[in-house]
Design an enzyme around this catalytic site. Structure first.
Site, PDB file in Angstrom:
ATOM      1  N   GLU A  57      -4.625 -26.846  24.566  1.00 14.73           N
ATOM      2  CA  GLU A  57      -3.311 -27.209  25.090  1.00 14.73           C
ATOM      3  C   GLU A  57      -3.192 -26.883  26.576  1.00 14.73           C
ATOM      4  OE1 GLU A  57      -0.505 -25.184  22.616  1.00 14.73           O
ATOM      5  OE2 GLU A  57      -0.677 -26.653  20.996  1.00 14.73           O
ATOM      6  N   GLU A 104      -6.545 -20.634  16.327  1.00 13.61           N
ATOM      7  CA  GLU A 104      -5.284 -20.677  17.084  1.00 13.61           C
ATOM      8  C   GLU A 104      -5.542 -20.440  18.573  1.00 13.61           C
ATOM      9  OE1 GLU A 104      -1.753 -21.741  17.802  1.00 13.61           O
ATOM     10  OE2 GLU A 104      -2.186 -21.516  15.665  1.00 13.61           O
TER      11      GLU A 104
END
Length: 163
Positions: A69, A62
């Protein structure tokens, strides 16, 4: 001294990820509940080691997804097909890791007798049902609002009413 600084920077990155990524908050809540209920299960040190490595892999995946991102948004603030592919692949990596983590969980925790112990524990301690429900409510607020949203909620100043 360098080690302390690098530790500070690493912790700052973890906090950023928790503050800004709902999925990271979901993963951290899952880790806490799994750890909270794990004493009901027959778990060796080796099984706990597998569990801890599994937690680390999901949280790390994650974190790397967040890195991908953020970098993509920095490089291409508007839509770009390659950025979409990179973001999708990073998210896919988290999905793969989380899916296998569920498989590890099934392998480690498929113990019907333990589920009965949990059931009996809550039947014998009805007050703990209220504690569990309160913790679930708090976990949902944490997941949905995040630490910054909770902080901002409590810091809001009431505006005086104008007649």
């Amino acid at each position: 001294m360098r080690f302390v600084k690098s530790l500070k920077y690493a912790l700052r990155g973890i906090v950023y990820c928790i503050n800004n990524e709902r999925n990271m908050r979901i993963h951290t809540v899952a880790v806490l509940y799994v750890l909270a209920f794990s004493p009901f299960f027959e778990m060796s040190r080796a099984r706990y080691a597998i569990l801890l490595v599994t937690f680390a892999l999901v949280l790390m995946a994650e974190t790397f997804n967040t890195v991908a991102e953020e970098l993509c948004d920095l490089v291409a603030p508007s839509f770009h097909p390659v950025v979409r592919i990179v973001k999708d692949m990073a998210a896919g990596g988290v999905l793969i890791c989380a899916g296998f983590a569920v498989g590890v969980g099934v392998c480690l925790f498929w113990q019907p007798a333990a589920f009965l112990r949990i059931w009996r524990y809550f039947l014998d301690n009805p007050a703990m049902i209220a504690v569990l429900l309160a913790s679930i409510a708090l976990a949902l607020v944490y997941i949905l609002a995040g630490p910054l949203g909770i902080r901002d909620f409590f810091r809001k100043k009431k505006l005086p009413r104008t007649p």
